[in-house]
Design a protein around this motif. Structure first.
Motif, PDB file in Angstrom:
ATOM      1  N   ILE A   1       0.869  -1.184   0.000  1.00  0.00           N
ATOM      2  CA  ILE A   1       0.000   0.000   0.000  1.00  0.00           C
ATOM      3  C   ILE A   1       0.906   1.235   0.000  1.00  0.00           C
ATOM      4  CG2 ILE A   1      -1.861   1.214   1.196  1.00  0.00           C
ATOM      5  CD1 ILE A   1      -2.294  -1.582   2.664  1.00  0.00           C
ATOM      6  N   PHE A   2       0.636   2.201  -0.879  1.00  0.00           N
ATOM      7  CA  PHE A   2       1.486   3.395  -0.950  1.00  0.00           C
ATOM      8  C   PHE A   2       0.636   4.598  -1.340  1.00  0.00           C
ATOM      9  CE2 PHE A   2       1.589   1.117  -4.928  1.00  0.00           C
ATOM     10  CZ  PHE A   2       1.464   2.083  -5.914  1.00  0.00           C
ATOM     11  N   SER A   3       1.084   5.753  -0.897  1.00  0.00           N
ATOM     12  CA  SER A   3       0.319   6.994  -1.101  1.00  0.00           C
ATOM     13  C   SER A   3       0.521   7.540  -2.494  1.00  0.00           C
ATOM     14  CB  SER A   3       0.742   8.041  -0.065  1.00  0.00           C
ATOM     15  OG  SER A   3       2.130   8.300  -0.163  1.00  0.00           O
ATOM     16  N   LEU A   4      -0.467   8.345  -2.939  1.00  0.00           N
ATOM     17  CA  LEU A   4      -0.360   9.085  -4.185  1.00  0.00           C
ATOM     18  C   LEU A   4       0.044  10.528  -3.870  1.00  0.00           C
ATOM     19  CD1 LEU A   4      -3.547   7.817  -6.041  1.00  0.00           C
ATOM     20  CD2 LEU A   4      -1.185   7.285  -6.621  1.00  0.00           C
ATOM     21  N   GLY A   5       0.605  11.214  -4.843  1.00  0.00           N
ATOM     22  CA  GLY A   5       0.986  12.607  -4.610  1.00  0.00           C
ATOM     23  C   GLY A   5       2.317  12.710  -3.894  1.00  0.00           C
ATOM     24  N   LYS A   6       2.770  13.985  -3.714  1.00  0.00           N
ATOM     25  CA  LYS A   6       4.106  14.232  -3.164  1.00  0.00           C
ATOM     26  C   LYS A   6       4.091  14.776  -1.745  1.00  0.00           C
ATOM     27  CE  LYS A   6       4.508  18.911  -5.092  1.00  0.00           C
ATOM     28  NZ  LYS A   6       3.093  19.026  -5.491  1.00  0.00           N
ATOM     29  N   ASP A   7       2.913  15.132  -1.223  1.00  0.00           N
ATOM     30  CA  ASP A   7       2.858  15.783   0.087  1.00  0.00           C
ATOM     31  C   ASP A   7       3.147  14.823   1.230  1.00  0.00           C
ATOM     32  OD1 ASP A   7       2.274  18.185  -1.114  1.00  0.00           O
ATOM     33  OD2 ASP A   7       0.108  17.886  -0.991  1.00  0.00           O
ATOM     34  N   LYS A   8       2.550  13.636   1.165  1.00  0.00           N
ATOM     35  CA  LYS A   8       2.747  12.640   2.220  1.00  0.00           C
ATOM     36  C   LYS A   8       3.210  11.340   1.589  1.00  0.00           C
ATOM     37  CE  LYS A   8       1.296  15.171   5.684  1.00  0.00           C
ATOM     38  NZ  LYS A   8       2.172  15.558   6.808  1.00  0.00           N
ATOM     39  N   ASP A   9       4.298  10.813   2.096  1.00  0.00           N
ATOM     40  CA  ASP A   9       4.830   9.557   1.562  1.00  0.00           C
ATOM     41  C   ASP A   9       4.511   8.431   2.545  1.00  0.00           C
ATOM     42  OD1 ASP A   9       6.131   7.785  -0.063  1.00  0.00           O
ATOM     43  OD2 ASP A   9       8.111   8.189   0.781  1.00  0.00           O
ATOM     44  N   ILE A  10       3.484   7.626   2.203  1.00  0.00           N
ATOM     45  CA  ILE A  10       3.054   6.514   3.054  1.00  0.00           C
ATOM     46  C   ILE A  10       3.379   5.209   2.344  1.00  0.00           C
ATOM     47  CG2 ILE A  10       1.107   5.411   4.217  1.00  0.00           C
ATOM     48  CD1 ILE A  10       1.778   8.148   5.325  1.00  0.00           C
ATOM     49  N   SER A  11       3.997   4.279   3.058  1.00  0.00           N
ATOM     50  CA  SER A  11       4.303   2.959   2.492  1.00  0.00           C
ATOM     51  C   SER A  11       4.061   1.905   3.565  1.00  0.00           C
ATOM     52  CB  SER A  11       5.752   2.909   2.013  1.00  0.00           C
ATOM     53  OG  SER A  11       6.040   1.648   1.447  1.00  0.00           O
ATOM     54  N   ILE A  12       3.136   0.969   3.287  1.00  0.00           N
ATOM     55  CA  ILE A  12       2.751  -0.061   4.264  1.00  0.00           C
ATOM     56  C   ILE A  12       2.808  -1.422   3.582  1.00  0.00           C
ATOM     57  CG2 ILE A  12       0.892  -0.925   5.755  1.00  0.00           C
ATOM     58  CD1 ILE A  12      -0.110   2.000   5.868  1.00  0.00           C
ATOM     59  N   GLU A  13       3.290  -2.402   4.311  1.00  0.00           N
ATOM     60  CA  GLU A  13       3.309  -3.773   3.807  1.00  0.00           C
ATOM     61  C   GLU A  13       2.534  -4.673   4.764  1.00  0.00           C
ATOM     62  OE1 GLU A  13       7.222  -5.215   3.122  1.00  0.00           O
ATOM     63  OE2 GLU A  13       7.783  -3.572   1.764  1.00  0.00           O
ATOM     64  N   LEU A  14       1.682  -5.556   4.212  1.00  0.00           N
ATOM     65  CA  LEU A  14       0.985  -6.586   4.973  1.00  0.00           C
ATOM     66  C   LEU A  14       1.519  -7.949   4.537  1.00  0.00           C
ATOM     67  CD1 LEU A  14      -2.707  -5.309   4.705  1.00  0.00           C
ATOM     68  CD2 LEU A  14      -1.006  -4.723   6.438  1.00  0.00           C
ATOM     69  N   HIS A  15       1.587  -8.855   5.504  1.00  0.00           N
ATOM     70  CA  HIS A  15       2.112 -10.193   5.213  1.00  0.00           C
ATOM     71  C   HIS A  15       1.120 -11.247   5.688  1.00  0.00           C
ATOM     72  CE1 HIS A  15       6.172  -8.610   4.301  1.00  0.00           C
ATOM     73  NE2 HIS A  15       5.809  -7.652   5.170  1.00  0.00           N
ATOM     74  N   LYS A  16       1.120 -12.399   4.989  1.00  0.00           N
ATOM     75  CA  LYS A  16       0.170 -13.459   5.323  1.00  0.00           C
ATOM     76  C   LYS A  16       0.589 -14.245   6.546  1.00  0.00           C
ATOM     77  CE  LYS A  16      -2.776 -14.687   1.504  1.00  0.00           C
ATOM     78  NZ  LYS A  16      -3.211 -15.742   0.564  1.00  0.00           N
ATOM     79  N   LYS A  17       1.812 -14.100   6.962  1.00  0.00           N
ATOM     80  CA  LYS A  17       2.257 -14.744   8.188  1.00  0.00           C
ATOM     81  C   LYS A  17       3.084 -13.748   8.978  1.00  0.00           C
ATOM     82  CE  LYS A  17       6.301 -16.834   5.959  1.00  0.00           C
ATOM     83  NZ  LYS A  17       7.022 -18.087   5.715  1.00  0.00           N
ATOM     84  N   LYS A  18       3.158 -14.035  10.302  1.00  0.00           N
ATOM     85  CA  LYS A  18       3.891 -13.101  11.155  1.00  0.00           C
ATOM     86  C   LYS A  18       5.356 -13.080  10.760  1.00  0.00           C
ATOM     87  CE  LYS A  18       0.921 -13.487  15.221  1.00  0.00           C
ATOM     88  NZ  LYS A  18       0.868 -13.774  16.660  1.00  0.00           N
ATOM     89  N   ILE A  19       5.933 -11.865  10.799  1.00  0.00           N
ATOM     90  CA  ILE A  19       7.356 -11.756  10.473  1.00  0.00           C
ATOM     91  C   ILE A  19       8.075 -11.080  11.631  1.00  0.00           C
ATOM     92  CG2 ILE A  19       6.923 -11.612   8.010  1.00  0.00           C
ATOM     93  CD1 ILE A  19       7.335  -8.607   8.217  1.00  0.00           C
TER      94      ILE A  19
END
Length: 532
Positions: A514-532
């Motif tokens: 998951i990542f943000s659009l635009g240049k104002d806020k840079d959001i990057s999130i990763e989800l995983h199917k098992k605990k890491i």
């Protein structure tokens, strides 16, 4: 103007404060400027003391009005005495003999009072103009008092006053005695001096001048209200325009001391109205008006000054600052260019800053290089050099970071468009976890909703996170939202953790990105199917 801070509008006060530790020549120069009425026969030329404040420059010049070219030079404490020595010039009538002033001053500088007295005595025997000799003797006695700290000068000056043969002579000698009182902080005695003398003068012109000196004596003693009343009471009786100008100029200083900066600016402009050929007062009026925020007066008087003296680089520079203050950037740079063409390096710095702020770094650097070729380099040039260097480093660092972020987002967008067409929504099935191992709730049909709670920051503030969007293939487009659970936990920027941005997401095997659009806020999130 915003660039002019930490410096009062009154040029005399600025000069006096700046040169406090140089009481010898400097106090003498200040005195002559302050009491220039009645002393015109003593000096033929005093030129240029200038101080800069931010992007503007203050000029103080006491050259005769007929000399319309204002000379500007930087003042440095280390060289102030030698510069003043060059600036003072006594012209002898019809003779090439070296003037007494230079000789006397040289002896006094070497603490040789006897030789100074002998030198002046030799001059007395030669000088045929008795009026000039009388005035010069008052100056000589003051020099001995000031340079040699000779307190016996005061009774000698009092005797000299009593030997005057006309009111003009008496007034000129009183000026020197008055300054001796001020110099020795005998303020009340100075006030008493002028109170007693005013009634003795028969000439209305001299009486008016003496009244102004009384007001200045009160002002020196910090009796500003009394000084103001003395001036106002006499003002309505004055017929001579130059005397009116001088009174308004003194009123300007008094109002400034009383904290009435705007009224002070009005007074100084009024002084210019009655004596427009006084270019020094015209400049100071413009400068004070700018300091008081009365930009109309500043623009009007700087414009008049540049009309009268197109080679006044300082006026062009300050006019450029005024244009900038009212939002006329192009006109501002135009005036800077005119000042820079006259080798005004402060204007080169201002023009350089304008170019730098507009992104023209190379052009700003060229202004610095040109300024460094000049003999009189303003300190703002060195500040501009430092600013250019820091901007280049800062932007280079940011550019590298932006390139790195752009490359990362490019990879994600390429994968996103692949999954947009080739991915399937069933890939979102299963249990999903964020990086710290907390489980998230993920529901989807045609729409997707992902939510979880997390404790953030040193304040351990609980925050709810929600991602919603429309699914297409193995992707979605929607909104990322974070909201503080503890609403009371706020900062001046708002509630801690609250955010709402557009985002994209795609599923790629056992990961959801998951990542943000635009240049104002840079959001990057990763989800995983098992605990890491």
């Amino acid at each position: 103007m915003s660039e002019v801070t930490g410096q009062g509008g009154n040029s005399l006060i600025i000069l006096t404060e700046f040169l406090t530790n140089n009481i010898g020549w400097v106090s003498f120069i200040v005195f002559i400027i302050f009491y220039k009425q009645g002393l015109s026969n003593l000096l033929t030329r005093i030129t240029g003391l200038n101080f800069s404040n931010g992007e503007s420059k203050l000029g103080l010049d006491a050259a005769p009005p007929s000399n319309i070219e204002v000379i500007h030079q930087e003042s440095e404490e280390a060289t102030i005495e030698s510069k003043h020595q060059e600036q003072l010039e006594i012209v002898r009538n019809d003779t090439e003999i070296e003037d007494w002033f230079s000789i006397v001053n040289k002896h006094l500088e070497n603490n040789n009072v006897d030789k100074a007295k002998k030198a002046f005595k030799a001059y007395e025997l030669e000088e045929e103009d008795q009026d000039k000799l009388y005035e010069d003797k008052g100056l000589f006695l003051f020099l001995v008092y000031s340079k040699a700290n000779d307190l016996t000068v005061i009774p000698l000056l009092e005797k000299h006053i009593n030997e005057s043969i006309n009111e003009k002579q008496r007034y000129s000698a009183l000026i020197w005695l008055s300054f001796c009182f001020n110099n020795s902080k005998q303020f009340n005695r100075n006030i008493e001096l002028w109170l007693n003398e005013i009634s003795n003068f028969k000439s209305e012109e001299v009486k008016i001048n003496a009244t102004e000196q009384l007001a200045r004596a009160y002002s020196t003693n910090s009796d500003f209200e009394e000084a103001k009343q003395v001036l106002i009471k006499k003002l309505s009786t004055i017929k001579n325009n130059k005397q009116k100008s001088s009174f308004y100029s003194t009123l300007a200083r008094v109002e400034e001391e009383l904290g009435n900066k705007t009224i002070s600016a009005y007074c100084l402009d009024k002084a210019v109205e009655y004596n427009p050929e006084n270019l020094d007062e015209l400049f100071n009026s413009a400068y004070n008006a700018s300091e008081a925020g009365v930009h109309e007066l500043a623009i009007s008087n700087y414009s008049l000054l540049t009309d009268m003296n197109p080679k006044n680089s300082t006026a062009w520079n300050n006019l450029g600052v005024e244009a900038k203050e009212i939002g006329l950037k192009a006109k501002s740079v135009e005036n800077y260019i005119k000042a820079a063409a006259l080798n005004e390096t402060l204007a080169m710095a201002n023009e350089g800053y304008a170019l730098l702020n507009a992104g023209f770094i190379d052009e700003a650097e060229s202004k610095v290089k040109k300024a460094l070729e000049c003999s009189d380099i303003h300190n703002n040039i060195h500040s501009l050099m430092s600013k250019i260097s820091s901007v280049k480093k800062e932007e280079e660092k940011k550019w590298i970071e932006i390139q790195k972020t752009a490359s990362q987002k490019q990879r994600k967008l390429r994968k996103y468009i692949e999954k947009y067409y080739l991915g399937v929504s069933d890939s979102f099935h299963g249990e999903w976890f964020i990086k710290n191992g907390d489980k998230v709730t993920l529901c989807f049909d045609n729409e997707i909703k992902i939510s979880w709670e997390q404790t953030l920051g040193i304040s351990r503030n609980k925050t709810n996170f929600t991602i919603t969007g429309l699914i297409t293939g193995g992707t979605f487009k929607g909104q990322y939202k974070s909201e503080s659970v503890e609403q009371a936990n706020t900062t001046i920027l708002g509630i801690v953790g609250n955010l709402n941005v557009d985002c994209l997401g795609y599923v790629d095997g056992n990961e959801v990105h998951i990542f943000s659009l635009g240049k104002d806020k840079d959001i990057s999130i990763e989800l995983h199917k098992k605990k890491i």
